[in-house]
Scaffold this active site. Structure first.
Site, PDB file in Angstrom:
ATOM      1  N   HIS A  22      53.474  46.392 -57.797  1.00  0.00           N
ATOM      2  CA  HIS A  22      53.695  47.050 -56.499  1.00  0.00           C
ATOM      3  C   HIS A  22      52.830  48.304 -56.373  1.00  0.00           C
ATOM      4  O   HIS A  22      52.195  48.539 -55.345  1.00  0.00           O
ATOM      5  CB  HIS A  22      55.156  47.493 -56.358  1.00  0.00           C
ATOM      6  CG  HIS A  22      56.160  46.398 -56.195  1.00  0.00           C
ATOM      7  ND1 HIS A  22      57.340  46.364 -56.899  1.00  0.00           N
ATOM      8  CD2 HIS A  22      56.184  45.305 -55.400  1.00  0.00           C
ATOM      9  CE1 HIS A  22      58.045  45.310 -56.541  1.00  0.00           C
ATOM     10  NE2 HIS A  22      57.348  44.639 -55.634  1.00  0.00           N
ATOM     11  N   LYS A  46      68.817  38.420 -52.033  1.00  0.00           N
ATOM     12  CA  LYS A  46      68.710  38.818 -53.435  1.00  0.00           C
ATOM     13  C   LYS A  46      69.909  39.675 -53.850  1.00  0.00           C
ATOM     14  O   LYS A  46      70.404  40.473 -53.049  1.00  0.00           O
ATOM     15  CB  LYS A  46      67.420  39.627 -53.652  1.00  0.00           C
ATOM     16  CG  LYS A  46      66.166  38.797 -53.472  1.00  0.00           C
ATOM     17  CD  LYS A  46      64.906  39.616 -53.704  1.00  0.00           C
ATOM     18  CE  LYS A  46      63.662  38.759 -53.567  1.00  0.00           C
ATOM     19  NZ  LYS A  46      62.428  39.555 -53.617  1.00  0.00           N
ATOM     20  N   ARG A  99      50.350  37.401 -55.610  1.00  0.00           N
ATOM     21  CA  ARG A  99      50.052  37.131 -57.027  1.00  0.00           C
ATOM     22  C   ARG A  99      49.587  35.698 -57.250  1.00  0.00           C
ATOM     23  O   ARG A  99      48.880  35.415 -58.212  1.00  0.00           O
ATOM     24  CB  ARG A  99      51.300  37.382 -57.886  1.00  0.00           C
ATOM     25  CG  ARG A  99      51.717  38.826 -57.976  1.00  0.00           C
ATOM     26  CD  ARG A  99      53.138  38.951 -58.417  1.00  0.00           C
ATOM     27  NE  ARG A  99      54.035  38.316 -57.464  1.00  0.00           N
ATOM     28  CZ  ARG A  99      55.346  38.324 -57.522  1.00  0.00           C
ATOM     29  NH1 ARG A  99      55.949  38.911 -58.528  1.00  0.00           N
ATOM     30  NH2 ARG A  99      56.071  37.732 -56.591  1.00  0.00           N
ATOM     31  N   SER A 136      59.942  42.001 -59.860  1.00  0.00           N
ATOM     32  CA  SER A 136      61.150  42.820 -60.024  1.00  0.00           C
ATOM     33  C   SER A 136      62.274  41.998 -60.635  1.00  0.00           C
ATOM     34  O   SER A 136      63.066  42.515 -61.425  1.00  0.00           O
ATOM     35  CB  SER A 136      61.603  43.372 -58.665  1.00  0.00           C
ATOM     36  OG  SER A 136      60.645  44.244 -58.142  1.00  0.00           O
TER      37      SER A 136
END
Ligand code: PNS
Length: 169
Positions: A22, A46, A99, A136
């Protein structure tokens, strides 16, 4: 003709917690746009580790620790659409880190909807390949099981996650 209009870009995400990947994307975005708003948004899909306010503080501390430019502001957003925040602050661009093709598949529908809703364009930036495997959720898992998260998160976040909590003392 000289145009003096500052380009504001929003870097949104859960940032639960902020990772080195990040931070890399935020730094790259700051090199392109005049002003960056790092926006912590609750993602109902989440299970959260950290309260939103804690995430904001850790991002601010990570940015200070990395000596990133002061054109970066950190805040949170919990009411309404992400594009409403952009419109409110005069931002015209969203920045997302990509990514892999999995991220492209996840981000593309959101980018198109955000453009449909308010004409906000999304710019995809590639983090350094050394961060390509970092997420994360992986950090949350390693931290929960007592592993060393230092390679994946800014030092201030590693110190925070590895500090003993009151209930563990
Ligand atoms: O870090 P994340 O969890 O992948 O970030 C996802 C986030 C917060 C950027 C995404 O959930 C989001 O854009 N939420 C805002 C809600 C919204 O505006 N939805 C409609 C358009 S996609």
């Amino acid at each position: 003709m000289v145009r003096v209009m500052s380009r504001i870009a929003v870097v949104p995400g859960s940032f639960d917690p902020i990772t080195r990947g990040h931070l890399d994307v935020i730094e790259r975005a700051a090199g392109i746009f005049d002003e960056i708003h790092v926006l912590v948004v609750h993602n109902p899909g989440k299970t959260a580790l950290l309260p939103i306010a804690q995430r904001v503080t850790l991002i601010q501390e990570a940015i200070a620790e990395a000596k990133l430019p002061d054109s970066i502001l950190v805040t949170s957003w919990s009411v309404g659409l992400l594009v409403d925040y952009c419109t409110d602050v005069g931002a015209t661009v969203l920045v997302k880190g990509i990514r892999s093709e999995v991220d492209v598949a996840y981000e593309t529908p959101m980018a198109i909807v955000n453009r449909d809703l308010a004409g906000i364009e999304t710019v995809f930036l590639l983090p350094s390949p050394e961060h390509a495997h970092v997420s994360s959720s992986l950090v949350r898992q390693v931290a929960a099981l007592g592993g060393d998260v230092a390679p994946y998160v800014p030092p201030v976040v590693a110190r925070f996650l590895q500090a003993p909590r009151d209930e563990e003392r």
